[in-house]
Every structure is written in C-alpha cells, then in structure tokens.
Design an enzyme around this catalytic site. Structure first.
Site, mmCIF file in Angstrom:
data_model
loop_
_atom_site.group_PDB
_atom_site.id
_atom_site.type_symbol
_atom_site.label_atom_id
_atom_site.label_comp_id
_atom_site.label_asym_id
_atom_site.label_seq_id
_atom_site.Cartn_x
_atom_site.Cartn_y
_atom_site.Cartn_z
ATOM 1 N N ASN A 206 0.908 -1.179 -0.237
ATOM 2 C CA ASN A 206 0.092 -0.152 0.106
ATOM 3 C C ASN A 206 0.808 1.131 -0.033
ATOM 4 O O ASN A 206 2.045 1.111 -0.277
ATOM 5 C CB ASN A 206 -1.018 0.091 1.129
ATOM 6 C CG ASN A 206 -0.160 0.122 2.523
ATOM 7 O OD1 ASN A 206 0.620 0.665 2.884
ATOM 8 N ND2 ASN A 206 -0.190 -1.280 3.407
ATOM 9 N N LYS A 285 9.189 -17.325 -10.081
ATOM 10 C CA LYS A 285 8.187 -16.307 -10.779
ATOM 11 C C LYS A 285 7.027 -16.735 -11.749
ATOM 12 O O LYS A 285 7.236 -17.704 -12.428
ATOM 13 C CB LYS A 285 8.994 -15.416 -11.704
ATOM 14 C CG LYS A 285 8.408 -14.297 -12.269
ATOM 15 C CD LYS A 285 9.312 -13.548 -13.219
ATOM 16 C CE LYS A 285 8.464 -12.228 -14.130
ATOM 17 N NZ LYS A 285 9.678 -11.751 -15.078
ATOM 18 N N ASP A 302 -4.708 -9.813 12.677
ATOM 19 C CA ASP A 302 -4.669 -8.576 13.268
ATOM 20 C C ASP A 302 -3.916 -8.298 14.477
ATOM 21 O O ASP A 302 -4.226 -8.413 15.515
ATOM 22 C CB ASP A 302 -6.374 -8.125 13.476
ATOM 23 C CG ASP A 302 -6.377 -6.645 13.806
ATOM 24 O OD1 ASP A 302 -5.583 -5.975 14.437
ATOM 25 O OD2 ASP A 302 -7.540 -6.126 13.212
ATOM 26 N N ILE A 303 -2.866 -7.507 14.092
ATOM 27 C CA ILE A 303 -1.561 -7.544 15.280
ATOM 28 C C ILE A 303 -2.170 -6.647 16.537
ATOM 29 O O ILE A 303 -2.161 -7.102 17.565
ATOM 30 C CB ILE A 303 -0.591 -6.681 14.682
ATOM 31 C CG1 ILE A 303 0.083 -7.423 13.378
ATOM 32 C CG2 ILE A 303 0.579 -6.544 15.734
ATOM 33 C CD1 ILE A 303 1.250 -6.758 12.733
ATOM 34 N N PHE A 319 -4.706 3.203 14.816
ATOM 35 C CA PHE A 319 -4.869 4.313 13.941
ATOM 36 C C PHE A 319 -6.072 4.030 13.040
ATOM 37 O O PHE A 319 -6.239 2.634 12.739
ATOM 38 C CB PHE A 319 -3.720 4.589 12.934
ATOM 39 C CG PHE A 319 -2.840 5.605 13.370
ATOM 40 C CD1 PHE A 319 -2.094 5.258 14.710
ATOM 41 C CD2 PHE A 319 -2.458 6.836 12.903
ATOM 42 C CE1 PHE A 319 -1.153 6.252 15.238
ATOM 43 C CE2 PHE A 319 -1.680 7.928 13.255
ATOM 44 C CZ PHE A 319 -0.990 7.717 14.224
#
Ligand code: PMT
Length: 402
Positions: A206, A285, A302-303, A319
C-alpha cells in the site's frame, strides 16, 4: 508562568487564561507586544495577574536594564498566547527585536505556543515550516482550533479555548510540565507498509511511507520513552535513540511485535498492515498467460487485536485510515479492538494521509475526542504523544487509586 500576549483578536481570551491559571495557583507575569496593546490594555492584565505588565525590551526601571533576562530566568514555563504568525516566524529564526521574541530567545524553561491567525496564514507552507522548526527544538503547540474566524472566514486558526490551554498546562499529573512526559516508559510503535509476496519478484502493498509512524516514534523518544520501532520497508532515516526492527510482511511484523510487547507500557499501531496476504507465495516467478489470473488471499492476523487480547495488554493506540465515514469507522475500531485511543485520518485525499509530509487527525477515546488540524507530521506526532501521555497517566492513576 510567563504569559506572552501577541497582537491578535484572540488576545482578549488571554485575559481569561490569566484568571484560570491564577485560580489553579500559578503565579503569572504578563508581557505584551506593541500590537497586543491595540487589542487589550496592559491594565487589564495587570489587574488580573496582580503583577506589573512588561512591554519594553529594555526596562529602565530594572537597575541593570536587563529586565528581559531577569524575566526569562524567573519563569518556570513560558506560554505565548495568542502566538501570531509573525511572532512564531521571529522565534523560529532567532530574531529578538521585541520583548516577547527576546524572552523566547533568552528562555531556558519549557515553552508553549497557542497559535491564532487567519486560516490561510496557518495553512501557508512557511508558517508550517516555522512551526516544524520550533517543534524540533522542543516548543510545544496547543491548538489551533477550527471554526468561524473574526475575519469572516472559517477553518483552522482559532486560538484554543483558555480552559483547554489551562488544562493542558496544569493537568492533574502536571504531565505537561515535566521534561519527559513518558520518561522511561517502554513504547512499541509500528510504522510503514507491509509487503505480501505473490512470488519472488512481486508483492501486494500500500501507499504508506512510514512518515507518520517515524514521527510518532521520534516524538515518543523526545518525551523520554524507550522506543522500539517495528518498521515495514520504507525509505526513511531512523530517528536517533530509537531501536528499529525492520520487517517486510504482515506475518514478520506480527512476530516482531509479539517478541517486543512484553514490557511495553504503550503500543502505537500506525503501520498500514496488509489485511490480506496470498495464500501461498509461488516459489518461482509466475509466468504470463493469456486471460485472467486468480489470486487466493488469506486474512492476515490483526496485530493490534492480538495485542489487545494479551492478559497484560499495554495502553493501546490504534490508527484508522479511511476514505469514507471516518468517525463511524474509527469508533467501531476503537470498540471492536478494545483500544484506549484511536487516531483517525482521511486517506486518498489531496492533502494529508499517505506519503504526505502533513496530516490531520481526529483522536477518539471512550470519554472524549480531539481534532488536530493539518500540520507537519512531526508537529502532529508530538501533539499526539502529549495526548497519549495524558490519557496513559490518567488511566494508571485511576488503576492505582482503585
Ligand atoms: O505512512 P504514511 O505515509 O505517513 O501514512 C500514514 C498512515 C495513513 C499509514 C497512518 O496515519 C495510518 O492511518 N496508519 C494505519 C493504517 C491502517 O492500516 O489503518 P486500518 O484502519 O486499516 O487499521 C486499523 C488499525 O489496525 C491500525 O492501527 C493498524 O495498524 C492495525 N492493524 C490493521 C491490520 C492488521 N492486520 N494488523 C493491525 O495491527
């Protein structure tokens, strides 16, 4: 407490600030710029503070004409409110051509500024650069707030309310008065993106640059904390005095957090962790074929939620990065992940969010909220750390007093 009043319409609010500070037991001495005296007469501050008001750089009543140095020595804390764009600029560049800027330069005590100015002046790059410069030198900013302005415009730039400034300066634990508001507290911060590999040469990721998380880690360090920064791949120089652990994938980040969370007092999850990862990365690849390709993705751990589930969970700050319904999603995450606080920001807009040097945050906790306007991430991070420190100490105080 040395209160410096500059020339802005918000100067009238500083009279109330003096009253509130004195009510809380502070001894207040007031200095004013020439422009401030156009808005409020020195006599008002003299009556409210019970002390003479200083307006001249060279005070002939002082036997050695060094009144400004004596005042700077006397102060345990200096507050500039309202701090105009002009005074902020002077302080940022070491000018000392009036009493307020000379006092700032001569001061060795903690300095706070409550800015007040037109919203366009606040948003101007040069003002933000000046603020960033002062923050990096330890000046703490309170506000500004958003709303209607005396000039008829609307936006960020209103001076914070006197009650809020007073609370900030004289909080119950006097947290803001201490040089290290997180002295010796172990703080773990996550930052940056993760990379989820499809094959040895391709990954899903991201737009996070790590700037927000690195600024938070630096601000926590400046507040005296022992900081462990668990960072996804970014192109940033690690903040000085911070232990950095570099990771790549969401799974690596999870492992690193779990390894270092044991003695942490505070966990701040600012990383943009991938929510999904390829079911299995191909060993070689992936070759190009005609038509479509299907990717099978699995949810990552989910840490933040896993840390929250620990028996002795630290103070948890999450956050929330959203493109719609910021408040609703942030509050849902605050509750679902059982967080102490959540810092919500818009992403995908022209200003702030991913990669930008600036950001704005709406911070929520169970009994309150605070909006922090668009400003450099370094400034924002130090305001966030102050807020976290206050909530953290408050939670511990309640826990310890039962
Ligand atoms: O890095 P920058 O370019 O400076 O940009 C900053 C930022 C926009 C990335 C940052 O301010 C921010 O919002 N970080 C959180 C991004 C995010 O993943 O938000 P979320 O709403 O998807 O996740 C909610 C919370 O859960 C976050 O604290 C996140 O770290 C945490 N999480 C999410 C998924 C996961 N698997 N584990 C987690 O711990």
């Amino acid at each position: 407490m040395l209160l410096a009043v500059c020339g802005g319409i918000a100067a009238y609010k500083s009279a109330e600030l003096v009253r509130l500070l004195r009510k809380r037991g502070a001894e207040v001495r007031v200095v004013m710029t020439q422009a401030a005296q156009e808005f409020v007469k020195p006599l008002t501050f003299q009556a409210l503070s019970g002390n003479p008001v200083h307006i001249d750089l060279l005070d002939m009543d002082e036997e050695n004409a060094m009144g400004h140095i004596n005042l700077a020595r006397w102060a345990d804390m200096m507050v500039i409110a309202p701090a105009t764009a002009n005074t902020i600029a002077k302080c940022a560049h070491g000018l000392a051509d009036d009493l307020v800027s000379a006092l700032f330069l001569a001061s060795t005590c903690p300095v706070y500024m409550a800015p007040a100015m037109n919203q366009a002046m606040w948003g101007k790059a040069v003002t933000q650069e000046n603020i960033q410069r002062l923050v990096s030198q330890g000046v703490q900013f309170i506000g500004p707030d958003a709303g209607d302005q005396a000039c008829g415009e609307s936006g960020y730039g209103r001076m914070a309310e006197p009650a809020g400034i007073c609370l900030h300066l004289l909080s119950d634990e006097n947290a803001a008065l201490k040089p290290g508001i997180l002295q010796s507290i172990n703080v773990v911060v996550t930052a940056g993106p993760t990379r989820e590999y499809l094959d040895p040469v391709r990954y899903l990721t991201n737009r996070s640059s790590g700037k927000m998380g690195y600024a938070v880690a630096q601000a926590a360090r400046q507040a005296g904390a022992n900081v462990t920064l668990i960072s996804g791949p970014v192109a940033l120089t690690p903040p000085e005095g911070v232990k950095v652990i570099n990771v790549e994938t969401a799974a690596h980040m999870y492992d690193a957090v779990m390894e270092h969370i044991n003695n942490a007092g505070i966990f701040i999850a600012s990383a943009a962790v991938a929510d999904y990862s390829p079911d299995a990365a191909e060993a070689q690849k992936i070759k190009k074929k005609d038509g479509q390709i299907n990717l099978l993705l699995q949810k990552t751990k989910d840490i933040l939620a896993e840390v929250a589930a620990l028996e002795e969970a630290p103070f948890l700050v999450g956050f929330a990065a959203e493109t719609t319904e910021l408040e609703a999603y942030a509050l849902a995450k605050l509750n679902a992940k059982k967080l102490d606080m959540i810092a919500a920001n818009w992403v995908g807009r022209t200003e702030g969010g991913f990669d930008s040097d600036q950001n704005a945050l709406d911070v929520y906790w169970q009994s309150g909220r605070k909006s922090m306007p668009l400003m450099p991430k370094s400034v924002l991070a130090s305001q966030l750390i102050e807020l976290i420190a206050m909530r953290f100490h408050e939670k511990n105080r309640i826990k310890n007093t039962g």
